[in-house]
Design an enzyme around this catalytic site. Structure first.
Site, PDB file in Angstrom:
ATOM      1  N   ARG A 216       0.841  -1.199   0.000  1.00  0.00           N
ATOM      2  CA  ARG A 216       0.000   0.000   0.000  1.00  0.00           C
ATOM      3  C   ARG A 216       0.876   1.248   0.000  1.00  0.00           C
ATOM      4  O   ARG A 216       2.027   1.235   0.413  1.00  0.00           O
ATOM      5  CB  ARG A 216      -0.955   0.026   1.197  1.00  0.00           C
ATOM      6  CG  ARG A 216      -0.288   0.203   2.572  1.00  0.00           C
ATOM      7  CD  ARG A 216      -0.228   1.629   3.050  1.00  0.00           C
ATOM      8  NE  ARG A 216       0.598   1.794   4.237  1.00  0.00           N
ATOM      9  CZ  ARG A 216       1.882   2.103   4.221  1.00  0.00           C
ATOM     10  NH1 ARG A 216       2.515   2.292   3.097  1.00  0.00           N
ATOM     11  NH2 ARG A 216       2.576   2.225   5.347  1.00  0.00           N
TER      12      ARG A 216
ATOM     13  N   GLU B 253      -0.643  10.730   7.974  1.00  0.00           N
ATOM     14  CA  GLU B 253       0.523   9.948   8.409  1.00  0.00           C
ATOM     15  C   GLU B 253       0.740  10.054   9.904  1.00  0.00           C
ATOM     16  O   GLU B 253       0.681  11.151  10.473  1.00  0.00           O
ATOM     17  CB  GLU B 253       1.762  10.443   7.652  1.00  0.00           C
ATOM     18  CG  GLU B 253       2.746   9.373   7.321  1.00  0.00           C
ATOM     19  CD  GLU B 253       2.212   8.353   6.329  1.00  0.00           C
ATOM     20  OE1 GLU B 253       1.708   7.294   6.788  1.00  0.00           O
ATOM     21  OE2 GLU B 253       2.300   8.587   5.119  1.00  0.00           O
ATOM     22  N   HIS B 254       0.985   8.910  10.518  1.00  0.00           N
ATOM     23  CA  HIS B 254       1.173   8.788  11.973  1.00  0.00           C
ATOM     24  C   HIS B 254      -0.098   9.205  12.727  1.00  0.00           C
ATOM     25  O   HIS B 254      -0.035   9.592  13.892  1.00  0.00           O
ATOM     26  CB  HIS B 254       2.395   9.579  12.444  1.00  0.00           C
ATOM     27  CG  HIS B 254       3.678   8.880  12.075  1.00  0.00           C
ATOM     28  ND1 HIS B 254       4.277   7.951  12.881  1.00  0.00           N
ATOM     29  CD2 HIS B 254       4.434   8.930  10.948  1.00  0.00           C
ATOM     30  CE1 HIS B 254       5.369   7.485  12.296  1.00  0.00           C
ATOM     31  NE2 HIS B 254       5.484   8.055  11.102  1.00  0.00           N
TER      32      HIS B 254
ATOM     33  N   ASP C  86      -2.870   7.061  12.572  1.00  0.00           N
ATOM     34  CA  ASP C  86      -3.707   5.877  12.879  1.00  0.00           C
ATOM     35  C   ASP C  86      -3.662   5.489  14.354  1.00  0.00           C
ATOM     36  O   ASP C  86      -4.683   5.219  14.967  1.00  0.00           O
ATOM     37  CB  ASP C  86      -3.416   4.684  11.955  1.00  0.00           C
ATOM     38  CG  ASP C  86      -2.007   4.128  12.022  1.00  0.00           C
ATOM     39  OD1 ASP C  86      -1.122   4.762  12.628  1.00  0.00           O
ATOM     40  OD2 ASP C  86      -1.786   3.042  11.456  1.00  0.00           O
TER      41      ASP C  86
ATOM     42  N   GLY D  67       8.741   1.120   3.146  1.00  0.00           N
ATOM     43  CA  GLY D  67       7.583   1.844   3.679  1.00  0.00           C
ATOM     44  C   GLY D  67       6.320   1.609   2.858  1.00  0.00           C
ATOM     45  O   GLY D  67       5.382   2.400   2.908  1.00  0.00           O
TER      46      GLY D  67
ATOM     47  N   SER E 177       4.579  -1.274   3.137  1.00  0.00           N
ATOM     48  CA  SER E 177       3.867  -2.335   3.862  1.00  0.00           C
ATOM     49  C   SER E 177       4.158  -3.730   3.354  1.00  0.00           C
ATOM     50  O   SER E 177       3.244  -4.552   3.219  1.00  0.00           O
ATOM     51  CB  SER E 177       2.351  -2.105   3.839  1.00  0.00           C
ATOM     52  OG  SER E 177       2.032  -1.084   4.699  1.00  0.00           O
ATOM     53  N   SER E 178       5.415  -4.010   3.094  1.00  0.00           N
ATOM     54  CA  SER E 178       5.752  -5.384   2.715  1.00  0.00           C
ATOM     55  C   SER E 178       5.415  -6.326   3.878  1.00  0.00           C
ATOM     56  O   SER E 178       5.005  -7.469   3.650  1.00  0.00           O
ATOM     57  CB  SER E 178       7.225  -5.496   2.319  1.00  0.00           C
ATOM     58  OG  SER E 178       8.045  -4.978   3.338  1.00  0.00           O
TER      59      SER E 178
ATOM     60  N   ASP F 153      -2.107  -0.212   7.802  1.00  0.00           N
ATOM     61  CA  ASP F 153      -1.583  -1.054   6.731  1.00  0.00           C
ATOM     62  C   ASP F 153      -2.449  -2.299   6.514  1.00  0.00           C
ATOM     63  O   ASP F 153      -2.794  -2.647   5.386  1.00  0.00           O
ATOM     64  CB  ASP F 153      -0.140  -1.470   7.040  1.00  0.00           C
ATOM     65  CG  ASP F 153       0.746  -0.261   7.275  1.00  0.00           C
ATOM     66  OD1 ASP F 153       0.344   0.853   6.889  1.00  0.00           O
ATOM     67  OD2 ASP F 153       1.833  -0.428   7.845  1.00  0.00           O
TER      68      ASP F 153
ATOM     69  N   TYR G 292       9.812   4.917  15.979  1.00  0.00           N
ATOM     70  CA  TYR G 292       8.364   4.803  15.786  1.00  0.00           C
ATOM     71  C   TYR G 292       7.678   4.666  17.155  1.00  0.00           C
ATOM     72  O   TYR G 292       6.722   5.396  17.467  1.00  0.00           O
ATOM     73  CB  TYR G 292       8.051   3.601  14.895  1.00  0.00           C
ATOM     74  CG  TYR G 292       6.587   3.430  14.566  1.00  0.00           C
ATOM     75  CD1 TYR G 292       6.029   4.045  13.456  1.00  0.00           C
ATOM     76  CD2 TYR G 292       5.754   2.648  15.368  1.00  0.00           C
ATOM     77  CE1 TYR G 292       4.681   3.890  13.148  1.00  0.00           C
ATOM     78  CE2 TYR G 292       4.419   2.485  15.075  1.00  0.00           C
ATOM     79  CZ  TYR G 292       3.885   3.101  13.958  1.00  0.00           C
ATOM     80  OH  TYR G 292       2.549   2.939  13.659  1.00  0.00           O
TER      81      TYR G 292
HETATM   82  C1  GLA Z   1       3.685   2.407   9.591  1.00  0.00           C
HETATM   83  C2  GLA Z   1       2.688   1.714  10.524  1.00  0.00           C
HETATM   84  C3  GLA Z   1       1.284   2.310  10.331  1.00  0.00           C
HETATM   85  C4  GLA Z   1       1.298   3.826  10.433  1.00  0.00           C
HETATM   86  C5  GLA Z   1       2.395   4.423   9.557  1.00  0.00           C
HETATM   87  C6  GLA Z   1       2.539   5.896   9.742  1.00  0.00           C
HETATM   88  O1  GLA Z   1       3.387   2.111   8.267  1.00  0.00           O
HETATM   89  O2  GLA Z   1       2.662   0.335  10.262  1.00  0.00           O
HETATM   90  O3  GLA Z   1       0.415   1.744  11.279  1.00  0.00           O
HETATM   91  O4  GLA Z   1       1.422   4.244  11.761  1.00  0.00           O
HETATM   92  O5  GLA Z   1       3.659   3.810   9.808  1.00  0.00           O
HETATM   93  O6  GLA Z   1       1.427   6.563   9.267  1.00  0.00           O
END
Ligand code: GLA
Length: 379
Positions: free
Chosen positions: A24, A30-31, A33, A120, A122-123, A168, A218
């Site tokens: 995805r 961003e950040h 969720d 980044g 979402s692998s 993700d 993170y």
């Molecule tokens: C990573 C995390 C997500 C989200 C993003 C930042 O991808 O897996 O849950 O927090 O960072 O938006």
């Protein structure tokens, strides 16, 4: 247990199928969720493929073309987290179904991927969802999709030590071709937003800097947000209104104040971006992407010089509406919204300029909004 080499294809029966799960890209939000806010990801036309064959015993043997170590699991035994390795994502998902008392039959799986690991995109979530889809196909039953997505998120928390939010796994599970997914991470309410790709296209640019979420930054951001929410006496930063911010914002320690500022503005930008998308107002959408990047770089501090460089270069290339880092940050990819009929020149220009300034040859690709995981019978 992971073994350097495993004997595949010994107790195999005929039940071959292929699972595909997309990665995805997050367009904006961003950040937000893990702060119960809004996100707007879409699945991309790249992902993970898992070829699966059932075995007559209770062993799971999983190999990835990119990794030397195969995963070898005795499914009659409880699975617990071990030292970090790629196979933990698979093991974490298997453990999740075991905890639900599913009797998973033995299987072999071979994994291939055209997603950059640590990019980044979402692998990890794609691997989790591919594994979950394979398990459900093997067991011939399925979990409600929300439970499946949450099980995968839990696997990542427990087995990969990343306290990720839900974006993700939801983005992949619920993806619809031609649509971005507006997800309210407070209620899990979802709206599929049509992405009119007749004149624009999404460009993904890999900075070539590997991002690593498990290395602590993170989790640190997450903890800072929790501290800020406690300070402001709200259950999550989603609940910080402009009024509360005006009244109490200045009493927060400076660093926490910057984090909150990002959260409030990013939620507003995400909803404004959705309105722009609905109106095919690419100029406004693009401005919001640049503003999002600035906020992530300056207030949330999750960008890096290479991502900043890509955004700076994109800003002055004709035909680019907007560009920002995407995903967790600290490396990985940038996403840009660009004119379709200028895509070729934009890619050549961005590649050349980034290469000249950073010495890194970036991988770039165009994508439409793709659909979620699929299963194809192979015999
Ligand atoms: C990573 C995390 C997500 C989200 C993003 C930042 O991808 O897996 O849950 O927090 O960072 O938006």
């Amino acid at each position: 247990m992971s073994l350097a080499s495993s004997s595949f294809s010994t107790a195999v029966t005929h039940s071959d199928f292929l699972v595909s799960a997309p990665g995805r890209v997050n367009l904006i939000g961003e950040h937000t969720d893990y702060n119960q806010g809004w996100v707007l990801p879409m699945a991309i036309k790249r992902g993970i493929q898992m070829q699966v064959r059932r075995r007559s015993d209770r062993l799971a043997l999983v190999q990835s073309e990119k990794e030397k170590q195969a995963v070898h699991i005795d499914l009659t035994m409880p699975i617990s987290p071990g030292p970090l390795a790629w196979g933990r994502y698979v093991e974490g998902v298997l453990a999740g179904y075991q905890n639900l008392d599913w009797k998973i039959p033995g299987f072999e799986a071979r994994i291939s991927s055209n997603l950059p690991a640590g990019g980044g995109l979402s692998s990890s979530a794609a691997l989790e969802l591919a594994t979950a889809t394979a398990i459900e196909t093997l067991c011939q039953k399925s979990l409600p999709p929300i439970e499946r997505a949450l099980l995968c998120q839990h696997a990542e928390h427990e087995f990969a030590n990343v306290p990720c939010g839900i974006m993700d796994q939801f983005a992949i599970t619920f993806a619809q071709a031609g649509h971005a997914l507006l997800l309210d991470c407070s209620s899990n309410a979802m709206t599929h937003i049509p992405f009119d790709s007749s004149s624009v296209v999404i460009l993904v640019i890999n900075s070539g800097v590997r991002h690593a979420l498990a290395d602590g930054e993170y989790a640190k951001r997450r903890a800072e947000c929790e501290d800020a929410a406690n300070w402001l006496k709200v259950p999550s930063l989603r609940r910080v209104t402009q009024k509360l911010w005006q009244e109490k914002g200045s009493s927060l320690p400076e660093l926490l104040g910057r984090r909150v500022k990002h959260l409030i503005s990013e939620n507003e930008r995400t909803l404004a971006f959705v309105a722009a998308l609905r109106a095919s107002d690419w100029k406004t959408a693009g401005h919001l992407m640049y503003a999002s990047h600035a906020s992530l770089a300056l207030d949330y501090q999750v960008s890096c010089p290479e991502l900043d460089k890509i955004v700076e270069l994109a800003h002055v290339i004709p035909g680019v509406y907007g560009c920002r880092m995407t995903g967790g940050g600290f490396g990985g990819c940038a996403v840009a919204l660009i004119e379709k009929n200028q895509a070729k020149q934009i890619m050549v220009e961005l590649k050349r300029q980034y290469q000249n300034s950073s010495g890194i040859t970036p991988a770039l690709f165009l994508t439409d909004a793709a659909h979620g995981p699929t299963v194809t019978a192979l015999n």
